[in-house]
Design an enzyme around this catalytic site. Structure first.
Site, PDB file in Angstrom:
ATOM      1  N   GLY A  48      -6.290   7.511   0.888  1.00 12.02           N
ATOM      2  CA  GLY A  48      -5.737   7.266  -0.440  1.00 12.02           C
ATOM      3  C   GLY A  48      -6.363   8.029  -1.590  1.00 12.02           C
ATOM      4  CD  GLU A 102     -11.258   2.730  -1.843  1.00 13.31           C
ATOM      5  OE1 GLU A 102     -10.866   3.811  -1.368  1.00 13.31           O
ATOM      6  OE2 GLU A 102     -11.339   1.689  -1.181  1.00 13.31           O
ATOM      7  CG  ASP A 103      -6.918   4.079  -2.458  1.00 12.94           C
ATOM      8  OD1 ASP A 103      -7.857   3.261  -2.328  1.00 12.94           O
ATOM      9  OD2 ASP A 103      -5.974   4.138  -1.639  1.00 12.94           O
ATOM     10  CG  ASP A 106      -6.218  -5.775  -3.485  1.00  8.32           C
ATOM     11  OD1 ASP A 106      -5.761  -6.173  -4.549  1.00  8.32           O
ATOM     12  OD2 ASP A 106      -5.809  -6.191  -2.378  1.00  8.32           O
ATOM     13  CE  LYS A 134      -3.197  -4.197  -6.747  1.00  9.46           C
ATOM     14  NZ  LYS A 134      -2.593  -4.581  -5.459  1.00  9.46           N
ATOM     15  CG  PHE A 155       2.056  -3.126  -2.784  1.00  7.01           C
ATOM     16  CD1 PHE A 155       0.883  -3.178  -2.043  1.00  7.01           C
ATOM     17  CD2 PHE A 155       2.971  -2.118  -2.506  1.00  7.01           C
ATOM     18  CE1 PHE A 155       0.626  -2.249  -1.039  1.00  7.01           C
ATOM     19  CE2 PHE A 155       2.732  -1.188  -1.502  1.00  7.01           C
ATOM     20  CZ  PHE A 155       1.560  -1.259  -0.770  1.00  7.01           C
ATOM     21  CG  ASP A 162       0.163   4.171   2.544  1.00  6.67           C
ATOM     22  OD1 ASP A 162      -0.843   3.604   2.053  1.00  6.67           O
ATOM     23  OD2 ASP A 162       0.539   3.958   3.707  1.00  6.67           O
ATOM     24  NE  ARG A 168      -1.236   7.978   2.785  1.00  7.54           N
ATOM     25  CZ  ARG A 168      -2.051   6.938   2.694  1.00  7.54           C
ATOM     26  NH1 ARG A 168      -2.671   6.692   1.565  1.00  7.54           N
ATOM     27  NH2 ARG A 168      -2.259   6.148   3.722  1.00  7.54           N
TER      28      ARG A 168
END
Ligand code: 5GP
Length: 178
Positions: A48, A102-103, A106, A134, A155, A162, A168
């Site tokens: 990601g 990091e993407d 969460d 988040k 989401f 993705d 992506r």
């Protein structure tokens, strides 16, 4: 494109590329300031992170090294659930300043596991740079020092993230329409 369909799900645009780039530039400035005179190793977590990593790195003017890792998940015992192992890391990290790229953070469980794993290699420091955070979903206390965008509990796809393998490549961020 204001909406996209990936597999069975519809998504609508939520964050345009221009805004993402603006926030990545801000994060890059913070890292340039904090790591001046140092030589950190930026450790991207695939898959990601690839777009975020590219845009961030283009804006760093400090000396730095770059490497990428993957996290392989496998089922542990019933009590431990899914365990993630950091794979693909050949560099020695002893005494190094690490910045994880990091993407999205969460629940924070992935980053907690990553910090535990990298911590055993005795680096000088470890910080996290995440494109998205988040906060409402965090289950463990993970300190994300460099966070580009804080988002609600939805989401999202695009910009490296993705939905079951698709999306992506989208240059903007899209959120799922319930
Ligand atoms: P955590 O361990 O913090 O709960 O999860 C982090 C990982 O979950 C991210 O690296 C990403 O792969 C996935 N993830 C969490 N939220 C989202 C989301 O909104 N969209 C997508 N595409 N992936 C997400």
């Amino acid at each position: 494109m204001s909406t996209v369909k990936l597999h069975d799900k519809e998504f609508r645009i939520s964050i345009p590329e221009t805004e993402i780039i603006k926030e990545i530039s801000r994060v890059a400035n913070e890292i340039n300031r904090d790591y001046k005179g140092k030589r950190p190793i930026l450790l991207g977590v695939l898959n990601g992170c690839f777009m975020f990593a590219a845009e961030l790195l283009k804006r760093l003017d400090i000396e730095c090294e770059v490497s990428f890792v993957k996290l392989s998940s496998y089922q542990g015992t019933a009590s431990t659930g899914v365990i993630k192992e950091v794979i693909g890391l050949s560099e020695s990290l002893g005494g190094r300043d690490i910045i994880i790229i990091e993407d999205i953070v969460d629940t924070g469980l992935t980053m907690q596991r990553m910090l535990e794993s990298l911590g055993t290699r005795e680096p000088a420091s470890i910080e996290i740079a995440s494109l998205f955070l988040k906060p409402a979903r965090l289950q463990v206390p993970v300190n994300v020092k460099y966070s580009a965008l804080t988002i609600p509990d939805r989401f999202i796809v695009g910009y490296g993230l993705d939905y079951n393998g698709l999306g992506r490549n989208l240059p903007n961020i899209y959120e799922a329409i319930d």
